[in-house]
Design a protein around this motif. Structure first.
Motif, PDB file in Angstrom:
ATOM      1  N   UNK A 388     -20.191  45.670  22.819  1.00 47.95           N
ATOM      2  CA  UNK A 388     -20.957  44.796  21.913  1.00 47.95           C
ATOM      3  C   UNK A 388     -21.556  43.615  22.655  1.00 47.95           C
ATOM      4  N   UNK A 389     -22.758  43.234  22.231  1.00 49.21           N
ATOM      5  CA  UNK A 389     -23.454  42.082  22.805  1.00 49.21           C
ATOM      6  C   UNK A 389     -24.033  41.240  21.681  1.00 49.21           C
ATOM      7  N   UNK A 390     -24.150  39.939  21.941  1.00 45.51           N
ATOM      8  CA  UNK A 390     -24.641  39.018  20.911  1.00 45.51           C
ATOM      9  C   UNK A 390     -26.149  39.062  20.772  1.00 45.51           C
ATOM     10  N   UNK A 391     -26.841  39.560  21.782  1.00 41.46           N
ATOM     11  CA  UNK A 391     -28.304  39.611  21.731  1.00 41.46           C
ATOM     12  C   UNK A 391     -28.766  40.981  21.249  1.00 41.46           C
ATOM     13  N   UNK A 392     -29.896  40.988  20.551  1.00 40.16           N
ATOM     14  CA  UNK A 392     -30.434  42.266  20.064  1.00 40.16           C
ATOM     15  C   UNK A 392     -31.054  43.042  21.212  1.00 40.16           C
ATOM     16  N   UNK A 393     -30.758  44.318  21.265  1.00 42.18           N
ATOM     17  CA  UNK A 393     -31.361  45.163  22.292  1.00 42.18           C
ATOM     18  C   UNK A 393     -31.650  46.533  21.711  1.00 42.18           C
ATOM     19  N   UNK A 394     -32.563  47.231  22.346  1.00 35.51           N
ATOM     20  CA  UNK A 394     -32.960  48.561  21.905  1.00 35.51           C
ATOM     21  C   UNK A 394     -32.238  49.606  22.740  1.00 35.51           C
ATOM     22  N   UNK A 395     -31.724  50.623  22.073  1.00 35.96           N
ATOM     23  CA  UNK A 395     -30.986  51.687  22.749  1.00 35.96           C
ATOM     24  C   UNK A 395     -31.653  53.020  22.439  1.00 35.96           C
ATOM     25  N   UNK A 396     -32.171  53.685  23.468  1.00 36.82           N
ATOM     26  CA  UNK A 396     -32.767  55.011  23.330  1.00 36.82           C
ATOM     27  C   UNK A 396     -31.736  56.061  23.729  1.00 36.82           C
ATOM     28  N   UNK A 397     -31.523  57.025  22.844  1.00 39.11           N
ATOM     29  CA  UNK A 397     -30.502  58.046  23.075  1.00 39.11           C
ATOM     30  C   UNK A 397     -31.141  59.420  23.234  1.00 39.11           C
ATOM     31  N   UNK A 398     -30.622  60.203  24.165  1.00 38.27           N
ATOM     32  CA  UNK A 398     -30.982  61.603  24.346  1.00 38.27           C
ATOM     33  C   UNK A 398     -29.747  62.413  23.961  1.00 38.27           C
ATOM     34  N   UNK A 399     -29.806  63.086  22.810  1.00 36.33           N
ATOM     35  CA  UNK A 399     -28.624  63.743  22.265  1.00 36.33           C
ATOM     36  C   UNK A 399     -28.201  64.968  23.061  1.00 36.33           C
ATOM     37  N   UNK A 400     -28.965  65.343  24.059  1.00 36.80           N
ATOM     38  CA  UNK A 400     -28.541  66.438  24.929  1.00 36.80           C
ATOM     39  C   UNK A 400     -27.493  65.975  25.928  1.00 36.80           C
ATOM     40  N   UNK A 401     -27.351  64.666  26.070  1.00 36.27           N
ATOM     41  CA  UNK A 401     -26.334  64.103  26.955  1.00 36.27           C
ATOM     42  C   UNK A 401     -25.074  63.798  26.153  1.00 36.27           C
ATOM     43  N   UNK A 402     -23.948  64.167  26.690  1.00 39.52           N
ATOM     44  CA  UNK A 402     -22.694  64.026  25.955  1.00 39.52           C
ATOM     45  C   UNK A 402     -22.405  62.568  25.612  1.00 39.52           C
ATOM     46  N   UNK A 403     -22.653  61.659  26.539  1.00 38.79           N
ATOM     47  CA  UNK A 403     -22.387  60.243  26.280  1.00 38.79           C
ATOM     48  C   UNK A 403     -23.280  59.705  25.176  1.00 38.79           C
ATOM     49  N   UNK A 404     -24.568  60.039  25.227  1.00 36.50           N
ATOM     50  CA  UNK A 404     -25.492  59.564  24.192  1.00 36.50           C
ATOM     51  C   UNK A 404     -25.156  60.174  22.839  1.00 36.50           C
ATOM     52  N   UNK A 405     -24.723  61.425  22.828  1.00 36.72           N
ATOM     53  CA  UNK A 405     -24.328  62.047  21.567  1.00 36.72           C
ATOM     54  C   UNK A 405     -23.114  61.332  20.979  1.00 36.72           C
ATOM     55  N   UNK A 406     -22.173  60.960  21.839  1.00 37.67           N
ATOM     56  CA  UNK A 406     -21.016  60.195  21.367  1.00 37.67           C
ATOM     57  C   UNK A 406     -21.408  58.833  20.841  1.00 37.67           C
ATOM     58  N   UNK A 433     -39.215  64.643  19.578  1.00 33.48           N
ATOM     59  CA  UNK A 433     -38.189  65.655  19.748  1.00 33.48           C
ATOM     60  C   UNK A 433     -36.984  65.359  18.896  1.00 33.48           C
ATOM     61  N   UNK A 434     -36.269  66.441  18.533  1.00 28.96           N
ATOM     62  CA  UNK A 434     -35.074  66.260  17.705  1.00 28.96           C
ATOM     63  C   UNK A 434     -33.903  65.737  18.507  1.00 28.96           C
ATOM     64  N   UNK A 435     -34.054  65.609  19.809  1.00 27.23           N
ATOM     65  CA  UNK A 435     -32.970  65.131  20.654  1.00 27.23           C
ATOM     66  C   UNK A 435     -33.032  63.624  20.871  1.00 27.23           C
ATOM     67  N   UNK A 436     -33.946  62.941  20.213  1.00 23.81           N
ATOM     68  CA  UNK A 436     -34.140  61.517  20.463  1.00 23.81           C
ATOM     69  C   UNK A 436     -33.720  60.676  19.263  1.00 23.81           C
ATOM     70  N   UNK A 437     -33.096  59.559  19.570  1.00 25.50           N
ATOM     71  CA  UNK A 437     -32.803  58.534  18.565  1.00 25.50           C
ATOM     72  C   UNK A 437     -33.016  57.174  19.206  1.00 25.50           C
ATOM     73  N   UNK A 438     -33.485  56.224  18.403  1.00 25.04           N
ATOM     74  CA  UNK A 438     -33.663  54.854  18.880  1.00 25.04           C
ATOM     75  C   UNK A 438     -32.934  53.917  17.935  1.00 25.04           C
ATOM     76  N   UNK A 439     -32.126  53.035  18.515  1.00 23.33           N
ATOM     77  CA  UNK A 439     -31.324  52.084  17.735  1.00 23.33           C
ATOM     78  C   UNK A 439     -31.604  50.663  18.202  1.00 23.33           C
ATOM     79  N   UNK A 440     -31.407  49.735  17.277  1.00 25.74           N
ATOM     80  CA  UNK A 440     -31.399  48.313  17.647  1.00 25.74           C
ATOM     81  C   UNK A 440     -29.987  47.791  17.422  1.00 25.74           C
ATOM     82  N   UNK A 441     -29.386  47.265  18.476  1.00 25.58           N
ATOM     83  CA  UNK A 441     -27.988  46.847  18.445  1.00 25.58           C
ATOM     84  C   UNK A 441     -27.871  45.332  18.521  1.00 25.58           C
ATOM     85  N   UNK A 442     -26.956  44.779  17.747  1.00 25.81           N
ATOM     86  CA  UNK A 442     -26.625  43.352  17.834  1.00 25.81           C
ATOM     87  C   UNK A 442     -25.284  43.151  17.140  1.00 25.81           C
ATOM     88  N   UNK A 443     -24.304  42.677  17.891  1.00 21.45           N
ATOM     89  CA  UNK A 443     -22.985  42.448  17.313  1.00 21.45           C
ATOM     90  C   UNK A 443     -22.931  41.046  16.699  1.00 21.45           C
TER      91      UNK A 443
END
Length: 765
Positions: A388-406, A433-443
């Protein structure tokens, strides 16, 4: 000897330095600090180097976590430094404020931090108590504001800096005297009277056990703690109070949440600046401006050493002109704006966010007591390497990768639990693509409360999310409430929750006879079936339910499209589009069943009818609204079910003289919505539209213009330009309505030349 009472400002670096100096000069036998006594067992962690501020004590009602409060601490908080000094020197230390257990009992069920769980809301002058999760009330008077006004200052923060933060000598006696004068003429807060009665009782007990007692508390409370109040009076005030059961732990905090503009009454507007004041041994002004230049350079803004030198000179000159002992934040801000930022407010805002407020997030050791769910979340965060981080950041995920899927599964599960650490980005790249997700994270610190509340569902993130989904499925009253849960199970990989959700889905689908509800339910189910393969999920039972749902839609849709109002037709058009797109994700058999239904309905609506609809007049069929008739024709044409000549015939009927122009415009809107390339490549269709449009009289054109704007306004700019070029140049191969070969009326054309010349700025002849 009498106790020594050090009145401080919560989160005041000058107060922190003064308290440390006073404790070193006169070490006490025991130290009493304003705070919740239920957290005494957690004080030992302040001496642990792994507990890194900013952090906060989190207290909540054990039976109702929604009643909760925070006690934040920064590195420059006087209480934090006093406790660290005591633990480092072997001096007993304890909190001596009114127990939080009294206040959670006083608050109504579900009230976050109610019943006195608010802070010392006097603002800059007070030592903070609990920040209620639901917001805090405001004390009748702002003591620092009153003192600043009396001294001729219009900014309380600036006055406090001048008289406390920039002085080397403690001012405890002067502050206590000023607070006594203000309290003598100010209304009292009943909550303060109750708290101070309890504090005096603890202080009397400490006097009996120790000869040398030191007290660190908010300056506002000093007059009440030193006043000669009989013990009987305090006991009478506290009599009859009931206690609830509470739990405390340490949680990470942020400087942004500590800032007073975030709604924290005992906060400060510039925690980053106060951190700098407390941690900089010398050259405060120079070090600050060097850091500001570093922030700008990180963003690609040139900021040289010469800039810093000139900014230091300007800040010090401003302080001298204003009679200040040292350049304060206002002078540094003005120097930063003028020299480092060249007057650019956006650059200055960046410096303010990074430095003045700060972006620090505290750390808490793993061994600190916490709810099991928080423990599991910490383990999951480590496993997927997502801290977790206090600043907002963008996270792009490739669901073909095990870590990103987790990571994706963890974020989706947390959202189901109301812990919105991550939000799916509105501009997520689903189209890539169906393997992509984009999130904005901020704790955010308040998510700690959400974790406590979610802990009632389970001890792990997966089990709690499954239980929460199962509960929502059982409580769902409509089919539309259940279908999102199916997709949620997929996204969060909650296989344990599927049985309850599928049972609810079958039940609601069987009971729901509204075709619109059935159509709204299909797309999320289709996405779940399609993307389940991407995430390694097999859902044969869901496939059966989805197939049955589509069959019921195909059976009920012909009756649903007849005799609709404009608004109802537009809503059903959107439902039809969504189902049409969803069936592309299903098997060929289901797709074929849907296309047969759409083809039959499109063939039914080919001529004008009542109520704004069109029909063929056979079999007593109810009229289909022009918007739906046009849309259905477009769908079957895109699917290759109707040849182009037949499409042109249907458009010709919809735009014939016998059809009211409004109905023709509705047909065009339905047919053309979203994409204009068809008109670019099919000259005959373009000619039909052009001929119809040029034949509409002025009054009728004004009536149908909104419909036409809505249809053509959805086209991409290049499509609109291409259509305009085709019309301007004529439509080769078009019928009699084409503009090619039409005689040009030179007299009429000449009338617009002056206007065109004025618009273009050059003479057109």
């Amino acid at each position: 000897m009498p106790e020594r009472v050090y009145g401080i400002r919560h989160h005041g670096p000058g107060s922190a330095r003064a308290v440390l100096r006073a404790l070193a000069e006169q070490p006490p036998d025991v130290l009493l600090v304003e705070g919740p006594p239920e957290a005494d067992e957690l004080l030992r962690w302040i001496g642990d180097a792994r507990l890194v501020p900013p952090v906060a004590l989190l207290g909540y009602a054990t039976d109702d976590p929604r009643q909760a409060g925070y006690w934040p601490f920064a590195a420059f908080s006087p209480e934090w430094q006093a406790i660290r000094w005591a633990t480092g020197h072997g001096v007993p230390v304890r909190f001596f404020d009114l127990p939080y257990a009294y206040r959670v009992e006083a608050g109504p069920t579900g009230g976050a931090g109610s019943g006195g769980a608010g802070l010392d809301e006097e603002g800059p002058g007070g030592a903070g108590e609990a920040e209620g999760a639901g917001g805090a009330a405001v004390r009748p008077v702002d003591p620092i504001g009153e003192l600043a006004a009396a001294a001729g200052y219009d900014d309380p923060e600036r006055w406090w800096e001048d008289v406390v933060e920039h002085r080397d000598t403690p001012v405890f006696e002067a502050v206590a005297e000023a607070m006594a004068a203000i309290r003598a003429v100010s209304p009292e807060d009943p909550r303060d009277l109750l708290r101070e009665a309890y504090m005096r009782g603890v202080l009397r007990e400490a006097r009996r056990r120790y000869d040398n007692v030191a007290v660190v508390c908010g300056a506002w409370h000093v007059p009440a703690l030193t006043a000669p109040v009989p013990a009987k009076a305090d006991a009478a005030l506290l009599k009859g109070r009931r206690k609830g059961k509470v739990t405390f732990t340490w949680v990470p905090w942020t400087y942004g949440r500590l800032a007073s503009w975030q709604g924290y009454g005992a906060g400060v507007r510039s925690p980053g600046w106060y951190h700098h004041l407390f941690t900089s041994p010398d050259q405060v002004v120079t070090r600050w401006l060097v850091a500001a230049a570093g922030v700008l350079r990180d963003e690609g803004v040139p900021a040289s050493s010469a800039h810093v030198i000139e900014a230091v000179r300007l800040a010090e000159a401003l302080a001298t002109l204003r009679g200040r002992p040292l350049a304060g934040l206002s002078e540094l801000t003005e120097a930063t704006r003028a020299v480092l930022c060249d007057g650019d407010e956006l650059r200055l805002e960046l410096v303010a966010r990074r430095l003045v407020v700060g972006e620090r997030l505290g750390e808490v050791p793993d061994e600190v007591p916490a709810v099991p769910l928080a423990r599991d979340l910490d383990a999951q965060q480590r496993a997927v390497r997502l801290r977790p981080e206090a600043t907002e950041r963008t996270l792009d995920l490739d669901l073909r990768r095990e870590t990103d899927l987790g990571r994706s599964r963890l974020l989706h599960r947390l959202r189901l639990l109301g812990v919105d650490w991550g939000e799916p980005a509105a501009d997520a790249r689903r189209g890539k693509g169906t393997f992509r997700e984009t999130w904005r994270l901020c704790w955010r610190p308040e998510l700690s409360i959400a974790l406590v509340e979610a802990g009632a569902y389970g001890s792990t993130v997966a089990s709690a999310a499954s239980a929460r989904v199962g509960e929502a499925a059982r409580d769902a009253g409509r089919l539309a409430d259940v279908t999102p849960l199916v997709e949620a199970c997929l996204l969060g990989d909650l296989t344990d929750a599927y049985p309850a959700v599928l049972d609810a889905l079958r039940t609601r689908a069987a009971l729901d006879a509204d075709v619109a509800d059935l159509m709204a339910a299909l797309p999320p189910l289709a996405r779940t079936l399609r993307y389940g393969d991407v995430r390694g999920t097999d859902l044969p039972a869901l496939r059966t339910v989805t197939a049955g749902l589509l069959v019921r839609i195909c059976v009920g849709l012909p009756a649903a499209v007849g005799s609709l109002s404009d608004d109802a037709a537009r809503a059903l058009r959107d439902r039809i589009d969504a189902v049409h797109a969803a069936t592309a994700l299903l098997g060929d058999e289901l797709r074929e069943r849907w296309l047969e239904t759409v083809s039959a309905l499109a063939a039914r609506g080919v001529h004008g009818g009542s109520g704004g609809g069109v029909h063929d007049g056979s079999g007593g069929a109810r009229p289909i609204h022009g918007l739906l008739a046009g849309r259905l024709t477009r769908l079957v044409q895109d699917a290759g079910r109707v040849p182009s000549p037949e499409v042109r015939r249907r458009m010709g009927l919809a735009l014939s003289v016998g059809t009211p122009p409004a109905q023709g415009a509705q047909w065009i809107e339905g047919f053309l919505a979203g994409r204009g390339l068809l008109l670019v490549h099919d000259a005959a269709l373009l000619a039909l539209v052009d001929e119809w449009l040029t034949g509409v009289d002025g009054d009728t054109f004004t009536e149908v213009l909104p419909l036409l704007r809505r249809a053509f306004g959805t086209f991409a700019a290049p499509e609109r330009r291409a259509i305009g070029e085709r019309v301007r140049q004529g439509t080769p191969g078009a019928g009699p309505g084409a503009t090619a070969g039409a005689p040009l009326d030179h007299e009429r054309a000449a009338r617009v030349l002056p206007t065109l010349s004025a618009l273009t700025g050059r003479q057109i002849q």
